[in-house]
Design a protein around this motif. Structure first.
Motif, PDB file in Angstrom:
ATOM      1  N   THR B  60      -6.084   6.290   1.164  1.00 58.95           N
ATOM      2  CA  THR B  60      -5.752   7.651   0.762  1.00 58.95           C
ATOM      3  C   THR B  60      -4.874   7.679  -0.480  1.00 58.95           C
ATOM      4  OG1 THR B  60      -4.712   9.728   1.420  1.00 58.95           O
ATOM      5  CG2 THR B  60      -3.794   7.735   2.402  1.00 58.95           C
ATOM      6  N   VAL B  63      -0.446  10.662  -1.073  1.00 58.58           N
ATOM      7  CA  VAL B  63       0.823  10.076  -0.635  1.00 58.58           C
ATOM      8  C   VAL B  63       1.904  10.403  -1.662  1.00 58.58           C
ATOM      9  CG1 VAL B  63      -0.197   8.161   0.665  1.00 58.58           C
ATOM     10  CG2 VAL B  63       0.217   7.895  -1.773  1.00 58.58           C
ATOM     11  N   ALA B  69       0.235  15.467   0.271  1.00 53.46           N
ATOM     12  CA  ALA B  69       0.775  14.332   1.044  1.00 53.46           C
ATOM     13  C   ALA B  69       1.225  14.761   2.446  1.00 53.46           C
ATOM     14  CB  ALA B  69       1.922  13.679   0.285  1.00 53.46           C
ATOM     15  N   GLU B  72      -1.785  15.361   4.690  1.00 55.12           N
ATOM     16  CA  GLU B  72      -2.417  14.106   5.109  1.00 55.12           C
ATOM     17  C   GLU B  72      -1.617  13.438   6.224  1.00 55.12           C
ATOM     18  OE1 GLU B  72      -5.182  12.608   5.055  1.00 55.12           O
ATOM     19  OE2 GLU B  72      -5.312  11.242   3.355  1.00 55.12           O
ATOM     20  N   GLU B  73      -0.317  13.395   6.029  1.00 55.88           N
ATOM     21  CA  GLU B  73       0.559  12.750   6.999  1.00 55.88           C
ATOM     22  C   GLU B  73       0.447  13.448   8.360  1.00 55.88           C
ATOM     23  OE1 GLU B  73       4.637  12.784   5.706  1.00 55.88           O
ATOM     24  OE2 GLU B  73       5.316  11.912   7.594  1.00 55.88           O
ATOM     25  N   VAL B  91      -4.367   2.713   7.615  1.00 54.14           N
ATOM     26  CA  VAL B  91      -4.248   3.466   6.360  1.00 54.14           C
ATOM     27  C   VAL B  91      -3.725   2.571   5.233  1.00 54.14           C
ATOM     28  CG1 VAL B  91      -3.183   5.473   5.244  1.00 54.14           C
ATOM     29  CG2 VAL B  91      -3.753   5.553   7.681  1.00 54.14           C
ATOM     30  N   GLU B  92      -4.407   2.630   4.102  1.00 54.81           N
ATOM     31  CA  GLU B  92      -3.884   1.968   2.902  1.00 54.81           C
ATOM     32  C   GLU B  92      -3.590   3.052   1.872  1.00 54.81           C
ATOM     33  OE1 GLU B  92      -5.223  -1.009  -0.680  1.00 54.81           O
ATOM     34  OE2 GLU B  92      -6.355  -1.143   1.184  1.00 54.81           O
ATOM     35  N   GLU B  93      -2.353   3.065   1.395  1.00 55.50           N
ATOM     36  CA  GLU B  93      -1.939   4.118   0.466  1.00 55.50           C
ATOM     37  C   GLU B  93      -2.152   3.689  -0.987  1.00 55.50           C
ATOM     38  OE1 GLU B  93       2.077   5.086   1.480  1.00 55.50           O
ATOM     39  OE2 GLU B  93       1.475   6.122   3.314  1.00 55.50           O
ATOM     40  N   PRO B  95      -1.241   5.264  -4.534  1.00 56.81           N
ATOM     41  CA  PRO B  95      -0.507   6.421  -5.073  1.00 56.81           C
ATOM     42  C   PRO B  95      -1.026   6.974  -6.404  1.00 56.81           C
ATOM     43  CG  PRO B  95       0.744   4.414  -5.384  1.00 56.81           C
ATOM     44  CD  PRO B  95      -0.527   4.008  -4.724  1.00 56.81           C
ATOM     45  N   TYR B 100      -7.384   5.330  -6.942  1.00 52.75           N
ATOM     46  CA  TYR B 100      -8.197   5.386  -5.723  1.00 52.75           C
ATOM     47  C   TYR B 100      -9.690   5.325  -6.081  1.00 52.75           C
ATOM     48  CZ  TYR B 100     -10.589   7.401  -1.694  1.00 52.75           C
ATOM     49  OH  TYR B 100     -11.464   7.617  -0.664  1.00 52.75           O
TER      50      TYR B 100
END
Lengths: 291, 449
Positions: B60, B63, B69, B72-73, B91-93, B95, B100
């Motif tokens: 995602t 973040v 953000a 999503e959280e 989850v892999e952030e 930023p 992405y």
């Protein structure tokens, strides 16, 4: 004796050779192989012979501009950048004034990441709130401030200035080489009445040929990978005024989804780098020690 | 003889390596990745009742300081609370939106995409063409409630050749925000025609204000929203263009006229740093009261009352308007895709996407991210209406508009989206005419593979 050690030499070389094959050789083979294909993400490569290379050299103005910009930056970095670094090293080697402080301050831009330096320059040169334009506005009645990174007249130089003067790595390498010159040579020269200027010109600089050659190679080849600051500041623009080969590779692969063509540019870049390194090796006779 | 044997051996080894490498690169199309052919729900039959949660990977970009953000959280938190014993979302952030997109495309090149993928900025195309995604048809056929929560229009927007490749998680209704105080001082109201819009700019400038917060860096977002509106309102051809997926010909009178108008806006009616500026610069120019208008969607509403981004009481100064000709950008996001390869992970990915895009997920998105839901069943709470009155105003404006078109980002190829940052400065510097820029856009679109 040599035969006795051959087993050990082979044994110690094996991990390096294995790593080289896995990390570099395979990648290079893939790069070279797929440069003759039409290949986009998620699809299998289709062999197209020399089509990518023919297009590259006959029908791609963006590539020509990127290659030209890369070439200019390589030359500037190998000459101006190395000259600044060498000059600083020679001055610092005299160990006068606050030389340790100066060395530390000079090192700062080299320990900050390229993206952060790019951001810093973006803020400093911003036409609305940047420090540079604020100073420009202080002088004269008319507003001479401008958009440094997006004006065709200033973009290339503005991007270049984000790395060209910061040659701390060159300075440190050359300082180390100067420190290795035997003190007896300087003493003899001083006994013969040589001034500091003459010592620098006739003793130190000629003895630095090897390391300057190495610095030229290091600085020049660093321009073959330069990407972060350019992407942060201009993204290759305005138009393609600050586009270089790494950005062109990135755009062709990830934006056009054309990995095959992008890899042909990659092969060209590697070839360009190899020729540059060989030229520098011959020019500076790196490795020979006749002095 | 030995030398020649050695050379032959080396050559053969090299050729073998090359062949293996190329074959490996193309493994994205292998049987294992034949996602499109897979049938949904096939993992259910084999799944035992009690077992460890199925792990799914999810990358995602929402973040840190990203506007979505919090949304999503909260969605992930509530999903874990409800389904954590069945599905574990790893989850892999990342930023940055751009990072992405790049990462997913690189993963797609090696045929190894995450189990759940947001298909924005051309990712959907890459996954569909590369046979790396599983369509949702079977899942939706089995779940009428979920299908209804998304709605026919949202599903249709992500359907190709009868296959639903992604599920939209939001509807974008985008007009522009304006500073009511500045408008009042300049003696103007939101324009109803493009002539009036240009005249408003002149009046604002005469009153000492910068009319527009534009930017041409990144994806030229705030500038291109206005460009899209100029094209989309220019007759039937303009509207058709702005509702066409992947246009290949930009040499149209509507595009050329709009580019000329944008040139004027960038030359005369925006901040000095607009050329090359990023979204943050434009957003800051509006929120700090340095520009009178910014084209953007409702997700920006929260910024107007955020003390870190706007001065106190700024939200009371902001109004929202539709574009001239009673029109509005109205588009569905590409949304989420299933990139999972095994039946088990596919089912788990579907569960996660269903939660995010179902009524619960849409409610969270609206309340925490000011994101317009795709279902009419999801309405803002009283607390949200009270906190953000401009949100209610946005909904009213959207309901009143009659002419709708999409964003440029949602219709053009990703390489065209990337090109604006270099083309706008070229246009404004006079290095290329609008006609030449239109031709360049056409050429760039043709490069897309």
């Amino acid at each position: 004796m040599v035969r006795k050690n051959r087993g050990y030499i082979t044994l110690f070389l094996l991990p390096t050779v294995a790593l080289f094959i896995i990390v570099y050789a395979v990648s290079l083979v893939i790069l070279f192989g797929t440069s003759f294909t039409e290949w986009s993400a998620g699809r299998s490569p289709v062999f197209t012979g020399l089509a990518n290379y023919i297009k590259l050299f006959t029908d791609d103005a963006d590539f020509r501009q990127s290659a030209l910009n890369t070439g200019i930056w390589v030359v500037l970095q190998s000459t101006v950048h190395v000259a600044i670094g060498t000059l600083f090293a020679v001055i610092l080697s005299m160990k006068e004034f606050y030389w340790k402080f100066a060395r530390t301050v000079y090192m700062f831009p080299n320990i900050i990441s390229g993206a952060a330096v790019g951001m810093l320059f973006l803020c400093m040169l911003n036409p609305e709130f940047g420090a540079v334009n604020s100073i420009v506005r202080l002088f004269g009645n008319a507003d001479y401030s401008q958009n440094w990174f997006m004006d065709y007249a200033t973009a290339f130089l503005s991007v270049t200035m984000t790395w060209l003067p910061y040659a701390a790595v060159v300075t440190i390498l050359i300082l180390a080489e100067i420190a290795a010159i035997p003190e007896s040579l300087f003493e003899s020269a001083r006994i013969d009445g040589a001034s500091n200027f003459k010592i620098n010109l006739y003793i130190i600089i000629p003895m630095l040929r090897n390391i300057i050659g190495t610095c030229v190679i290091l600085s020049g080849t660093s321009m073959l990978q330069k990407m972060d600051i350019i992407l942060m500041t201009t993204g290759g623009g305005p138009g393609n005024a600050t586009m270089n080969l790494p950005i062109y590779i990135y755009k062709t692969a990830l934006m056009d989804n054309n990995f095959g063509y992008s890899n042909s540019v990659g092969v060209f870049l590697i070839g360009f780098g190899l020729i540059f390194v060989l030229l520098c090796r011959n020019l500076f006779r790196i490795g020979s020690s006749e002095h | 003889m030995r030398k020649s044997l050695y050379k032959t051996g080396c050559t053969l080894a090299g050729m073998l390596m090359l062949t293996m490498s190329i074959t490996a690169c193309g493994s994205g199309n292998s049987a294992e990745n034949n996602g499109a052919a897979a049938t949904a729900g096939s993992g259910n039959a084999a799944a035992p009742a009690a077992k460890a949660p199925v792990k799914i990977s999810y990358l995602t970009f929402r973040v840190g300081t990203h506007a979505s953000a919090k949304m999503e959280e909260e969605q992930i938190k509530q999903f874990n609370a409800k389904y954590g014993n069945e599905v574990e979302v790893v989850v892999e952030e990342i930023p940055s939106d751009a990072a992405y997109v790049d990462k997913i495309k690189i993963l797609a090149a090696s045929g190894d995409v995450p189990d759940v993928v947001m298909g924005k900025d051309g990712i959907n195309d890459v996954l569909i063409k590369g046979n790396l995604a599983t369509p949702f048809n079977d899942y939706l056929d089995k779940d009428a409630e979920w299908k209804a929560a998304i709605g026919e229009d949202a599903l249709a927007s992500n359907t190709r050749d009868g296959k639903i490749w992604s599920i939209s998680d939001q509807k974008q209704n985008i007009g522009y925000f304006y500073n009511k105080e500045m408008f009042e001082k300049a003696g103007i109201k939101p324009a109803e025609t493009w002539d009036e819009f240009m005249s408003n700019n002149e009046k604002l400038k005469a009153a000492g204000f910068v009319p527009l917060a534009l930017m041409t860096g990144e994806n030229a977002w705030t500038s291109n929203l206005i460009l899209a509106a100029m094209i989309g309102t220019n007759g039937d051809n303009g509207k058709a263009f702005m509702n066409t997926l992947h246009p290949t010909d930009f040499n149209t009178p509507e595009m050329i006229k709009a580019l000329n108008m944008m040139k004027e806006l960038l030359e005369k009616y925006t901040t000095k740093d607009a050329l090359g500026a990023g979204y943050a610069n434009a957003a800051n120019a509006f929120s700090q009261g340095k520009a009178a208008m910014i084209a953007n969607g409702p997700w920006m509403i929260g910024d107007f009352s955020d003390p870190a981004k706007s001065s106190e009481g700024f939200d009371a100064k902001v109004g929202v308007a539709a574009y001239p000709d009673n029109s509005l950008i109205s588009t569905y996001e590409v949304g989420y895709m299933i990139g999972a390869k095994t039946p088990e992970t596919r089912d788990a990915a579907e569960k996660f996407i269903k939660f995010k895009t179902g009524l619960e997920g849409q409610t969270i998105a609206l309340e925490y991210g000011n994101v317009m839901p795709v279902s009419s069943e999801v309405q803002p709470s009283d607390a949200l209406k009270e906190k953000y009155p401009i949100m209610v105003e946005s909904i009213t404006v959207a309901q009143k508009t009659q002419l709708h078109y999409r964003t440029l980002d949602s219709i053009v190829y990703p390489n065209v989206t990337d090109a604006w940052k270099n083309l706008y400065p070229k246009l404004v510097a006079g290095r290329a005419t609008a006609e030449e820029i239109a031709q360049e856009l056409t050429d760039i679109a043709a490069k897309n593979k």
